[in-house]
Design a protein around this motif. Sequence first.
Motif, short mmCIF file in Angstrom:
data_model
loop_
_atom_site.label_atom_id
_atom_site.label_comp_id
_atom_site.label_asym_id
_atom_site.label_seq_id
_atom_site.Cartn_x
_atom_site.Cartn_y
_atom_site.Cartn_z
N LYS A 223 0.84 -1.20 0.00
CA LYS A 223 0.00 0.00 0.00
C LYS A 223 0.88 1.25 0.00
N ARG A 224 0.54 2.17 -0.89
CA ARG A 224 1.29 3.42 -1.03
C ARG A 224 0.77 4.41 0.02
N VAL A 225 1.67 4.84 0.91
CA VAL A 225 1.28 5.65 2.07
C VAL A 225 1.96 7.02 2.00
N TYR A 226 1.15 8.06 2.19
CA TYR A 226 1.71 9.41 2.37
C TYR A 226 1.52 9.80 3.82
N TYR A 227 2.60 10.25 4.45
CA TYR A 227 2.61 10.63 5.86
C TYR A 227 2.48 12.15 5.93
N ALA A 228 1.29 12.64 6.32
CA ALA A 228 0.99 14.07 6.31
C ALA A 228 1.25 14.67 7.67
N GLU A 229 2.17 15.65 7.71
CA GLU A 229 2.47 16.36 8.94
C GLU A 229 2.16 17.84 8.75
N GLY A 230 1.91 18.51 9.87
CA GLY A 230 1.61 19.93 9.82
C GLY A 230 0.15 20.18 9.51
N VAL A 231 -0.30 21.39 9.81
CA VAL A 231 -1.71 21.71 9.63
C VAL A 231 -2.11 21.74 8.17
N ASP A 232 -1.12 21.94 7.26
CA ASP A 232 -1.45 21.93 5.84
C ASP A 232 -1.19 20.58 5.19
N GLY A 233 -0.64 19.63 5.95
CA GLY A 233 -0.37 18.30 5.40
C GLY A 233 0.77 18.25 4.42
N LEU A 234 1.51 19.32 4.28
CA LEU A 234 2.54 19.40 3.24
C LEU A 234 3.96 19.34 3.83
N ALA A 235 4.08 18.73 4.99
CA ALA A 235 5.38 18.31 5.51
C ALA A 235 5.32 16.80 5.64
N THR A 236 6.43 16.14 5.35
CA THR A 236 6.44 14.68 5.39
C THR A 236 7.85 14.20 5.69
N GLU A 237 8.07 12.88 5.54
CA GLU A 237 9.37 12.29 5.86
C GLU A 237 9.87 11.43 4.70
N CYS A 238 11.18 11.48 4.49
CA CYS A 238 11.80 10.59 3.50
C CYS A 238 11.66 9.14 3.95
N HIS A 239 11.64 8.24 2.98
CA HIS A 239 11.42 6.83 3.30
C HIS A 239 12.50 6.27 4.21
N GLY A 240 13.71 6.86 4.20
CA GLY A 240 14.79 6.36 5.03
C GLY A 240 14.82 6.94 6.43
N SER A 241 13.86 7.80 6.77
CA SER A 241 13.86 8.44 8.07
C SER A 241 13.30 7.52 9.16
N PHE A 242 13.87 7.59 10.36
CA PHE A 242 13.34 6.80 11.47
C PHE A 242 11.92 7.23 11.82
N HIS A 243 11.52 8.44 11.42
CA HIS A 243 10.18 8.91 11.73
C HIS A 243 9.10 8.04 11.08
N VAL A 244 9.42 7.42 9.95
CA VAL A 244 8.40 6.63 9.24
C VAL A 244 8.71 5.14 9.28
N GLU A 245 9.55 4.71 10.21
CA GLU A 245 9.81 3.28 10.36
C GLU A 245 8.52 2.47 10.50
N PRO A 246 7.50 2.94 11.25
CA PRO A 246 6.29 2.12 11.38
C PRO A 246 5.61 1.81 10.06
N ILE A 247 5.70 2.70 9.08
CA ILE A 247 5.08 2.42 7.78
C ILE A 247 5.72 1.19 7.16
N ASP A 248 7.02 1.12 7.18
CA ASP A 248 7.73 -0.03 6.63
C ASP A 248 7.44 -1.30 7.43
N LEU A 249 7.46 -1.19 8.75
CA LEU A 249 7.21 -2.36 9.59
C LEU A 249 5.81 -2.93 9.36
N ALA A 250 4.85 -2.04 9.08
CA ALA A 250 3.47 -2.49 8.86
C ALA A 250 3.22 -2.93 7.42
N GLY A 251 4.26 -2.94 6.59
CA GLY A 251 4.11 -3.42 5.22
C GLY A 251 3.72 -2.36 4.22
N GLY A 252 3.78 -1.08 4.60
CA GLY A 252 3.44 -0.01 3.67
C GLY A 252 4.64 0.46 2.87
#
Length: 388
Positions: A223-252
Amino acid sequence: MTLLHCSWRSWRLPWGSVSRRLCNLQNGSVARQRTWLALGIGLALSLTTLEAMARPVTDMLGRTVEVPERIDRVIGAAPPVTALLYALAPEHVVGLNMPFLPGDERFVGARLPALPVVGGILGHGRRMQPEAILELRPDIALSWAGAAVPVASIDETIRFFEQVGVPVLFVRLDTLTDWPAAFEFVGRLLGRQPRAAELGAVITDALTRVGQAVADVPQAERKRVYYAEGVDGLATECHGSFHVEPIDLAGGYNVHRCTPSSYVGMEKVSLEQVLAYDPEVILVQDAGFLSRLDEHGPWRRVRAVRDGQVLRVPQSPLNWLDRPPSFMRALGIQWLAHALYPERFPFEVQSATRDFYARFFGVALDNADLERLLDATASPGPSHQHHH
């Protein structure tokens, strides 16, 4: 005229305010120095006794540090390690990196939210100040170490706590798999070994079950996942960032492919980029962004919004996925794996949440608590379905 050598050790003693006055006597009058001389001798003898009560501990960076034999007061220098203390030994915490939200006392009790907010040395938010730490009189400090933490930040942390005379130990937390060992290390330090082992086992079990469920999902079908941060949703994280480790662990599959510009993250993107990524699922961290999905027509062109696949991450008393990255990820990856692949990972979120909060926070959740936690995951898409 100098009567007393002012080492860093004299700053971390229980009589620190007195020893600091002695250290400052170098700039005082001779009369004042003589007035305090007898006390200085007595304090030097006390220092010798207390040194004998110290013990060496090797932290998770391999540094050997002298710490008091008895540790009652602990300050965390960064949110991940302070979060660890909330679960393992909350009675030892003397200050917060960031405030709790109103209502969080339901999950962590009244004591923690009432503690002073002194900030941190790593990450966002208020900057920790030496004067605040001296007032709290911690026996030790715990700080965060890992591949994502720059060496310069670690050096800065060491210098800061040397300045205030508090021994600092580093806890390695690169990934969720590091948490059982981190609990074990801090558990030995604070005499909480059985509880540390229990909490570590919960994390290992969650990693194992989620990993087995999603391991054979082909890369092209994730599943293709976009991680939306900030009130405008236009901040996010690179796939290699520890901030988005859960997406990878969950199979996203995190759609923003890049190298992180810093460990702080929050990479800026445009709505055009999000449209080009064509995510199937959006993870939302800021509640204010959900209303923008209804107000702003362009977001309706994003597939995840059209299909009602917008997930608000539960956040009380700690975020289930990120900011801070904590043990809550053990619950968050189960919630997310079920949302992405319900047929692969059946999950009773209410009973699992009750059990997790009972183990980590010692609280028995009622139905109102669960509604508060989980209704926040509502999607504003066409069906307004809830992803519980």
